[in-house]
Write a protein that holds these residues in place. Structure first.
Motif, PDB file in Angstrom:
ATOM      1  N   ASN A   2       7.288   0.192  -9.537  1.00 25.56           N
ATOM      2  CA  ASN A   2       8.297   1.214  -9.254  1.00 25.56           C
ATOM      3  C   ASN A   2       9.620   0.589  -8.827  1.00 25.56           C
ATOM      4  OD1 ASN A   2       6.735   3.580  -9.737  1.00 25.56           O
ATOM      5  ND2 ASN A   2       5.653   3.179  -7.835  1.00 25.56           N
ATOM      6  N   PHE A   3      10.656   1.388  -8.980  1.00 27.46           N
ATOM      7  CA  PHE A   3      12.013   0.955  -8.687  1.00 27.46           C
ATOM      8  C   PHE A   3      12.732   2.045  -7.900  1.00 27.46           C
ATOM      9  CE2 PHE A   3      10.526  -1.004 -12.509  1.00 27.46           C
ATOM     10  CZ  PHE A   3      10.967  -2.307 -12.432  1.00 27.46           C
ATOM     11  N   LYS A   4      13.816   1.652  -7.247  1.00 25.36           N
ATOM     12  CA  LYS A   4      14.770   2.592  -6.678  1.00 25.36           C
ATOM     13  C   LYS A   4      16.122   2.191  -7.255  1.00 25.36           C
ATOM     14  CE  LYS A   4      15.755  -0.063  -2.507  1.00 25.36           C
ATOM     15  NZ  LYS A   4      15.857  -0.030  -1.043  1.00 25.36           N
ATOM     16  N   GLU A  26      11.864   5.377 -16.621  1.00 27.08           N
ATOM     17  CA  GLU A  26      12.958   6.148 -16.023  1.00 27.08           C
ATOM     18  C   GLU A  26      14.192   5.278 -15.775  1.00 27.08           C
ATOM     19  OE1 GLU A  26      10.824   9.644 -13.462  1.00 27.08           O
ATOM     20  OE2 GLU A  26      10.360   7.569 -12.861  1.00 27.08           O
ATOM     21  N   VAL A  27      13.981   4.019 -15.393  1.00 28.74           N
ATOM     22  CA  VAL A  27      15.108   3.091 -15.215  1.00 28.74           C
ATOM     23  C   VAL A  27      15.909   3.012 -16.507  1.00 28.74           C
ATOM     24  CG1 VAL A  27      15.718   0.641 -14.963  1.00 28.74           C
ATOM     25  CG2 VAL A  27      14.080   1.685 -13.379  1.00 28.74           C
ATOM     26  N   PHE A 125      14.341  -7.155 -17.216  1.00 32.34           N
ATOM     27  CA  PHE A 125      14.196  -7.045 -15.770  1.00 32.34           C
ATOM     28  C   PHE A 125      13.043  -6.122 -15.395  1.00 32.34           C
ATOM     29  CE2 PHE A 125      15.188  -4.619 -11.898  1.00 32.34           C
ATOM     30  CZ  PHE A 125      15.090  -5.643 -10.968  1.00 32.34           C
ATOM     31  N   VAL A 126      13.004  -4.929 -15.956  1.00 33.98           N
ATOM     32  CA  VAL A 126      11.956  -3.979 -15.562  1.00 33.98           C
ATOM     33  C   VAL A 126      10.566  -4.435 -16.013  1.00 33.98           C
ATOM     34  CG1 VAL A 126      13.507  -1.993 -15.429  1.00 33.98           C
ATOM     35  CG2 VAL A 126      12.230  -2.405 -17.540  1.00 33.98           C
ATOM     36  N   ASN A 127      10.516  -5.286 -17.032  1.00 34.54           N
ATOM     37  CA  ASN A 127       9.241  -5.826 -17.498  1.00 34.54           C
ATOM     38  C   ASN A 127       8.903  -7.164 -16.830  1.00 34.54           C
ATOM     39  OD1 ASN A 127       8.526  -3.708 -19.260  1.00 34.54           O
ATOM     40  ND2 ASN A 127       9.990  -4.480 -20.753  1.00 34.54           N
ATOM     41  N   GLN A 128       9.700  -7.532 -15.852  1.00 28.38           N
ATOM     42  CA  GLN A 128       9.526  -8.771 -15.079  1.00 28.38           C
ATOM     43  C   GLN A 128       9.560 -10.022 -15.949  1.00 28.38           C
ATOM     44  OE1 GLN A 128       5.955  -7.541 -12.732  1.00 28.38           O
ATOM     45  NE2 GLN A 128       7.292  -8.003 -10.979  1.00 28.38           N
ATOM     46  N   ASN A 129      10.334  -9.996 -17.007  1.00 25.59           N
ATOM     47  CA  ASN A 129      10.559 -11.191 -17.831  1.00 25.59           C
ATOM     48  C   ASN A 129      11.702 -11.982 -17.194  1.00 25.59           C
ATOM     49  OD1 ASN A 129       8.617 -10.344 -19.694  1.00 25.59           O
ATOM     50  ND2 ASN A 129      10.123  -9.178 -20.850  1.00 25.59           N
ATOM     51  N   TYR A 130      11.468 -12.441 -15.980  1.00 25.72           N
ATOM     52  CA  TYR A 130      12.528 -13.050 -15.182  1.00 25.72           C
ATOM     53  C   TYR A 130      13.030 -14.372 -15.768  1.00 25.72           C
ATOM     54  CZ  TYR A 130      11.204  -9.570 -11.676  1.00 25.72           C
ATOM     55  OH  TYR A 130      10.924  -8.409 -11.004  1.00 25.72           O
ATOM     56  N   GLN A 131      12.180 -15.113 -16.452  1.00 27.02           N
ATOM     57  CA  GLN A 131      12.621 -16.385 -17.010  1.00 27.02           C
ATOM     58  C   GLN A 131      13.728 -16.179 -18.047  1.00 27.02           C
ATOM     59  OE1 GLN A 131      11.961 -19.372 -15.835  1.00 27.02           O
ATOM     60  NE2 GLN A 131      13.439 -20.161 -17.305  1.00 27.02           N
TER      61      GLN A 131
END
Length: 140
Positions: A2-4, A26-27, A125-131
């Motif tokens: 989840n996000f805010k 939703e993001v 970002f929302v899929n946590q593909n941070y690399q």
């Protein structure tokens, strides 16, 4: 996961915070459907001394506290252009490394991305593909 999120409006001094948890989907819907051009035109029509912010939306992952912000403007050709702000933990040297390293939250930004590119990085970002996002900031 989840996000805010929060939104900065050109004509409002106070940032609006939306703390109810939202999903990845939703993001992306919020960012895709936001009236970016309308907000930019509103800012352009205002007395420039009364403009508080460029149109911006900041999304925060509630679990790891990383955030990703889209800020819109127009480029020289009057096309929508985004700066991307990424806030994440990063190891930094304490006193030039004399006291080792510590982890702290760092914000970096990059400029001149079109709408589709901005949404693509938000999706990472929302899929946590941070690399993938880290690579964006390492090529500045």
């Amino acid at each position: 996961m989840n996000f805010k999120y929060s939104i900065c409006f050109p004509d409002q001094k106070e940032i609006q915070y939306f703390n109810e948890p939202i999903t990845r989907k939703e993001v992306l819907e919020i960012a895709k459907n936001y009236p970016w051009l309308e907000q930019i035109h509103q800012a352009d029509a205002m007395d420039q001394n009364k403009v508080h912010y460029s149109p911006s939306i900041d999304f925060t992952n509630l679990q790891d506290k990383r955030s990703f912000c889209l800020t819109a403007d127009l480029d020289d050709n009057k096309n929508l252009s985004f700066s991307l702000w990424y806030n994440r933990p990063k190891k930094v040297k304490v006193l030039f490394g004399l006291f080792g390293e510590k982890e702290t939250m760092i914000v970096d930004d990059v400029w001149n991305y079109n709408f589709n590119q901005a949404i693509q990085f938000l999706e990472h970002f929302v899929n946590q593909n941070y690399q993938i996002i880290e690579e964006l900031y390492s090529h500045r």
